[in-house]
Enzyme design. Structure first.
Site, PDB file in Angstrom:
ATOM      1  N   ARG A  84     -17.857  16.916  28.730  1.00  0.00           N
ATOM      2  CA  ARG A  84     -18.800  16.355  29.698  1.00  0.00           C
ATOM      3  C   ARG A  84     -19.913  17.330  30.042  1.00  0.00           C
ATOM      4  O   ARG A  84     -21.011  16.921  30.429  1.00  0.00           O
ATOM      5  CB  ARG A  84     -18.055  15.909  30.971  1.00  0.00           C
ATOM      6  CG  ARG A  84     -18.976  15.252  31.973  1.00  0.00           C
ATOM      7  CD  ARG A  84     -18.255  14.488  33.053  1.00  0.00           C
ATOM      8  NE  ARG A  84     -19.198  13.941  34.005  1.00  0.00           N
ATOM      9  CZ  ARG A  84     -18.913  13.064  34.951  1.00  0.00           C
ATOM     10  NH1 ARG A  84     -17.677  12.615  35.067  1.00  0.00           N
ATOM     11  NH2 ARG A  84     -19.824  12.628  35.777  1.00  0.00           N
TER      12      ARG A  84
ATOM     13  N   HIS B  35     -31.673  23.851  37.285  1.00  0.00           N
ATOM     14  CA  HIS B  35     -31.207  24.087  38.656  1.00  0.00           C
ATOM     15  C   HIS B  35     -31.792  25.377  39.206  1.00  0.00           C
ATOM     16  O   HIS B  35     -32.108  25.466  40.403  1.00  0.00           O
ATOM     17  CB  HIS B  35     -29.672  24.154  38.702  1.00  0.00           C
ATOM     18  CG  HIS B  35     -29.028  22.800  38.652  1.00  0.00           C
ATOM     19  ND1 HIS B  35     -27.692  22.627  38.353  1.00  0.00           N
ATOM     20  CD2 HIS B  35     -29.520  21.554  38.864  1.00  0.00           C
ATOM     21  CE1 HIS B  35     -27.405  21.324  38.388  1.00  0.00           C
ATOM     22  NE2 HIS B  35     -28.496  20.670  38.689  1.00  0.00           N
TER      23      HIS B  35
ATOM     24  N   LYS C  90     -19.367  11.505  39.869  1.00  0.00           N
ATOM     25  CA  LYS C  90     -19.642  12.764  40.572  1.00  0.00           C
ATOM     26  C   LYS C  90     -20.317  12.432  41.891  1.00  0.00           C
ATOM     27  O   LYS C  90     -21.326  11.723  41.915  1.00  0.00           O
ATOM     28  CB  LYS C  90     -20.564  13.658  39.736  1.00  0.00           C
ATOM     29  CG  LYS C  90     -19.856  14.397  38.619  1.00  0.00           C
ATOM     30  CD  LYS C  90     -20.787  15.414  37.984  1.00  0.00           C
ATOM     31  CE  LYS C  90     -20.082  16.151  36.860  1.00  0.00           C
ATOM     32  NZ  LYS C  90     -21.001  17.052  36.128  1.00  0.00           N
TER      33      LYS C  90
ATOM     34  N   GLU D 114     -34.016  12.490  31.701  1.00  0.00           N
ATOM     35  CA  GLU D 114     -32.568  12.314  31.505  1.00  0.00           C
ATOM     36  C   GLU D 114     -32.289  11.330  30.367  1.00  0.00           C
ATOM     37  O   GLU D 114     -31.276  11.458  29.677  1.00  0.00           O
ATOM     38  CB  GLU D 114     -31.891  11.827  32.797  1.00  0.00           C
ATOM     39  CG  GLU D 114     -31.992  12.789  33.973  1.00  0.00           C
ATOM     40  CD  GLU D 114     -30.911  13.876  33.981  1.00  0.00           C
ATOM     41  OE1 GLU D 114     -30.068  13.925  33.067  1.00  0.00           O
ATOM     42  OE2 GLU D 114     -30.924  14.689  34.935  1.00  0.00           O
TER      43      GLU D 114
ATOM     44  N   HIS E 299     -35.974  16.939  40.153  1.00  0.00           N
ATOM     45  CA  HIS E 299     -34.826  17.317  39.332  1.00  0.00           C
ATOM     46  C   HIS E 299     -35.093  17.065  37.833  1.00  0.00           C
ATOM     47  O   HIS E 299     -34.889  17.942  36.993  1.00  0.00           O
ATOM     48  CB  HIS E 299     -33.587  16.537  39.787  1.00  0.00           C
ATOM     49  CG  HIS E 299     -32.396  16.735  38.907  1.00  0.00           C
ATOM     50  ND1 HIS E 299     -31.710  17.930  38.836  1.00  0.00           N
ATOM     51  CD2 HIS E 299     -31.785  15.894  38.027  1.00  0.00           C
ATOM     52  CE1 HIS E 299     -30.723  17.807  37.961  1.00  0.00           C
ATOM     53  NE2 HIS E 299     -30.746  16.592  37.453  1.00  0.00           N
TER      54      HIS E 299
ATOM     55  N   HIS F 151     -29.785  21.727  32.347  1.00  0.00           N
ATOM     56  CA  HIS F 151     -29.550  21.747  33.800  1.00  0.00           C
ATOM     57  C   HIS F 151     -29.359  23.148  34.371  1.00  0.00           C
ATOM     58  O   HIS F 151     -29.697  23.383  35.533  1.00  0.00           O
ATOM     59  CB  HIS F 151     -28.349  20.874  34.164  1.00  0.00           C
ATOM     60  CG  HIS F 151     -28.663  19.402  34.151  1.00  0.00           C
ATOM     61  ND1 HIS F 151     -29.121  18.746  33.023  1.00  0.00           N
ATOM     62  CD2 HIS F 151     -28.601  18.458  35.121  1.00  0.00           C
ATOM     63  CE1 HIS F 151     -29.311  17.468  33.313  1.00  0.00           C
ATOM     64  NE2 HIS F 151     -29.001  17.267  34.577  1.00  0.00           N
TER      65      HIS F 151
ATOM     66  N   ARG G 248      -9.375   8.372  53.624  1.00  0.00           N
ATOM     67  CA  ARG G 248      -8.852   8.956  52.368  1.00  0.00           C
ATOM     68  C   ARG G 248      -9.286   8.176  51.132  1.00  0.00           C
ATOM     69  O   ARG G 248      -8.627   8.171  50.107  1.00  0.00           O
ATOM     70  CB  ARG G 248      -7.330   9.075  52.390  1.00  0.00           C
ATOM     71  CG  ARG G 248      -6.833  10.022  53.445  1.00  0.00           C
ATOM     72  CD  ARG G 248      -5.522  10.653  53.053  1.00  0.00           C
ATOM     73  NE  ARG G 248      -5.088  11.567  54.089  1.00  0.00           N
ATOM     74  CZ  ARG G 248      -4.313  11.213  55.089  1.00  0.00           C
ATOM     75  NH1 ARG G 248      -3.856   9.991  55.182  1.00  0.00           N
ATOM     76  NH2 ARG G 248      -3.959  12.113  55.985  1.00  0.00           N
TER      77      ARG G 248
ATOM     78  N   ASN H 259     -25.061  18.371  30.819  1.00  0.00           N
ATOM     79  CA  ASN H 259     -25.848  19.341  31.586  1.00  0.00           C
ATOM     80  C   ASN H 259     -26.897  20.033  30.726  1.00  0.00           C
ATOM     81  O   ASN H 259     -27.444  21.062  31.142  1.00  0.00           O
ATOM     82  CB  ASN H 259     -24.928  20.388  32.220  1.00  0.00           C
ATOM     83  CG  ASN H 259     -23.960  19.749  33.188  1.00  0.00           C
ATOM     84  OD1 ASN H 259     -24.342  18.854  33.944  1.00  0.00           O
ATOM     85  ND2 ASN H 259     -22.710  20.170  33.161  1.00  0.00           N
TER      86      ASN H 259
ATOM     87  N   GLU I 272     -14.796  16.870  33.539  1.00  0.00           N
ATOM     88  CA  GLU I 272     -15.566  17.966  32.945  1.00  0.00           C
ATOM     89  C   GLU I 272     -14.720  19.202  32.623  1.00  0.00           C
ATOM     90  O   GLU I 272     -15.018  20.312  33.031  1.00  0.00           O
ATOM     91  CB  GLU I 272     -16.760  18.347  33.847  1.00  0.00           C
ATOM     92  CG  GLU I 272     -17.836  19.093  33.073  1.00  0.00           C
ATOM     93  CD  GLU I 272     -19.150  19.223  33.834  1.00  0.00           C
ATOM     94  OE1 GLU I 272     -19.673  18.204  34.296  1.00  0.00           O
ATOM     95  OE2 GLU I 272     -19.618  20.357  33.953  1.00  0.00           O
TER      96      GLU I 272
ATOM     97  N   LYS J 254     -23.246   7.968  28.113  1.00  0.00           N
ATOM     98  CA  LYS J 254     -22.585   8.658  29.221  1.00  0.00           C
ATOM     99  C   LYS J 254     -21.167   8.116  29.425  1.00  0.00           C
ATOM    100  O   LYS J 254     -20.218   8.895  29.628  1.00  0.00           O
ATOM    101  CB  LYS J 254     -23.392   8.524  30.517  1.00  0.00           C
ATOM    102  CG  LYS J 254     -22.670   9.192  31.678  1.00  0.00           C
ATOM    103  CD  LYS J 254     -23.548   9.743  32.730  1.00  0.00           C
ATOM    104  CE  LYS J 254     -22.703  10.593  33.683  1.00  0.00           C
ATOM    105  NZ  LYS J 254     -23.460  11.105  34.803  1.00  0.00           N
TER     106      LYS J 254
HETATM  107  N1  GLY Z   1     -24.935  14.474  35.508  1.00  0.00           N
HETATM  108  C1  GLY Z   1     -23.956  15.056  34.684  1.00  0.00           C
HETATM  109  C2  GLY Z   1     -22.613  14.414  34.800  1.00  0.00           C
HETATM  110  O1  GLY Z   1     -22.477  13.377  35.410  1.00  0.00           O
HETATM  111  O2  GLY Z   1     -21.663  14.938  34.288  1.00  0.00           O
END
Ligand code: GLY
Length: 376
Positions: free
Chosen positions: A249, A260, A151, A193, A274, A256, A129, A253, A245, A235
Site C-alpha cells: 500500500r 509532505h 485511512k 493523484e 496537497h 508523498h 467505539r 505514497n 499498509e 486503489k
Molecule cells: N492515500 C494513500 C493511502 O490511502 O494509502
C-alpha cells in the site's frame, strides 16, 4: 435488500471480507444518496458532516434525500480547509454527533473533500467505539484517493495525519457531477493523484492520461468517469491486498514523502495544495530514480512534461515562497513522515512509468545531495 448496481452507475468493489464495500461512480448520486445508502448499507439514521463551501452547494439536496429515506439525525458544517483537521475540531465534532443522539446502528455521512472525509471518518471510528460511515467525496482528490481505503485522522503540530485510525467506510458515493463546481486549481491538484496511479502501476493508463488530460480537466463526463473508475479500481486492488499498509500500500505514497515536506515548509497553506506537493514529489522521485540509474533516461522528463501540461508544479522552485528550504531542512521535514522506520526514510522510486517500488536503501546523505542539486 438488492445488491444489484443501479442503472447508469459504475461500481468498484473493495474486497475486505466482512468490511467489504462498494464505490459507486456516476452523476446525480448526492440527490439519490438516501435511497442508495438504504440499498447498500441498510437501515440507520444519518448525521452529515460537511464544510462551509461544500455545504452551501450540496447539503440541502443531501439532507432532503436522507430525510426521505432512512432519516436524518442532524448535520454540522465545519470550517473549510486543512486547519480543520485538528484535535479541538475533533472534540467538538464528537460532541455534535453524540448530542444529535447518534446510536450504534446509525451512520456518519462525510460530504466534502479529503479534510472532511478524514476528520468525519475518524470521529465515526471513535464515537460509541465505532459507527458506520459513508463517504460522499466532492473533490477529485477525495474521489480517487482519500475516500477509499479507510485511512482517517487529523494533523498535530508534529506532522500530518499522525493521529488516526483505519476505519473503512460502508459505502462511497463519488458523484462526478459535483466536480463541475470544483475550482480549477483543486481539479488540477486532484489530477496529480490520478496521474499517480498510472505512474505507480499502469503505463497504459498513463498513456491514456497523456492523451486525455485536457478532457478530464475540463470535466468531459466520459473522461472523468473513466479516470475516477480506473484510479479507484487500482486503489481498491492494492487496499484489498494490504489494508493496513504493511507493504504494497505504501506505493500509493509515490511523491508523498517529498510532497509532505513541501507542505510542511509552506505551513499547509493555500500556497501549496496537497496534490501540487504530490506533483512536485513525483517529479523528484522520478528524477532521483533516473539520477541513480534505476529508470531509463528521459523518463523523468516525460513525467514532468505531462504534469506541467496539466498545469501542475514540477520543481521545488515552482512553490510560492520567499526562501526555499535548504536541503538539510528539507530532509528534516521528510523525517516527520509516518513512514520513517528505525530513522530510515522510505522512498517510492520507479523503474519506469507504471512500475514503482518501495525502498529504504537511500541514505540521508544521498538524498541531501540530490535535493541540494534540485534546490540549486
Ligand atoms: N492515500 C494513500 C493511502 O490511502 O494509502
Amino acid at each position: 435488500m438488492s445488491n444489484e448496481p443501479s442503472p447508469g452507475i459504475e461500481v468498484v468493489d473493495v474486497d475486505l471480507g466482512e468490511r467489504s464495500y462498494k464505490v459507486l461512480i456516476g452523476g446525480g448520486l448526492v440527490g439519490r444518496a438516501g435511497a442508495l445508502i438504504a440499498q447498500y448499507v441498510g437501515k440507520g439514521r444519518a448525521f452529515v458532516v460537511t464544510d462551509a463551501n461544500v455545504g452551501a452547494q450540496h447539503l440541502a439536496a443531501l439532507s432532503q434525500s436522507l430525510e426521505s429515506a432512512g432519516g436524518l439525525r442532524g448535520a454540522v458544517t465545519l470550517p473549510a480547509g486543512e486547519a480543520t483537521k485538528r484535535f479541538d475540531q475533533l472534540t467538538e465534532l464528537c460532541g455534535y454527533i453524540l448530542d444529535a443522539g447518534v446510536e450504534r446502528g446509525d451512520l456518519v455521512v462525510a460530504l466534502g473533500g479529503g479534510v472532511i472525509g478524514d476528520i468525519a471518518g475518524f470521529a465515526a471510528a471513535i464515537v460509541r467505539r465505532g459507527v458506520r460511515f459513508v463517504q460522499i467525496p466532492t473533490s477529485l482528490l477525495a474521489q480517487v484517493d482519500s475516500s477509499v481505503g479507510g485511512k482517517t485522522g487529523i494533523n498535530t503540530p508534529q506532522g500530518k495525519n499522525l493521529v488516526g485510525a483505519f476505519h473503512q467506510p460502508s459505502l462511497v458515493l463519488a458523484d462526478t457531477d459535483v466536480l463541475s463546481t470544483l475550482p480549477d486549481r483543486e481539479m488540477r491538484a486532484g489530477y496529480a493523484e490520478v496521474a499517480k496511479y498510472g505512474l505507480l502501476g499502469d503505463a497504459a493508463f498513463y498513456g491514456w492520461l497523456e492523451d486525455n488530460a485536457g478532457h478530464v480537466l475540463t470535466r468531459r463526463d466520459d473522461a472523468v468517469r473513466y479516470a475516477v473508475r480506473r484510479s479507484v479500481a487500482m486503489k481498491a486492488a492494492i487496499v484489498a491486498r494490504d489494508e493496513t499498509e504493511q507493504g504494497e500500500r505504501a506505493l500509493l505514497n509515490l511523491g508523498h514523502t517529498f510532497g509532505h515536506a513541501l507542505e510542511a515548509w509552506t505551513g499547509y497553506s493555500q500556497r501549496l495544495l496537497h496534490g501540487e506537493g504530490v506533483s512536485i514529489g513525483m517529479c523528484l522521485a522520478y528524477r532521483l530514480s533516473e539520477a541513480r540509474g534505476i529508470c531509463p533516461p528521459q523518463t523523468a522528463a516525460r513525467v514532468s512534461a505531462h504534469l506541467k501540461a496539466a498545469g501542475l508544479p514540477t520543481r521545488i522552485s515552482d512553490v510560492d515562497a520567499e526562501t526555499p528550504p535548504d536541503s538539510d531542512e528539507f530532509v528534516r521535514l521528510m523525517g516527520q513522515d509516518k513512514k520513517v522506520r528505525d530513522g530510515q526514510l522510505t522512498f517510492i522510486l520507479a523503474r519506469q512509468i507504471g512500475e514503482a517500488f518501495i525502498t529504504r536503501e537511500i541514505s540521508k546523505d544521498d538524498v541531501t545531495a540530490f535535493l541540494a542539486g534540485e534546490i540549486g
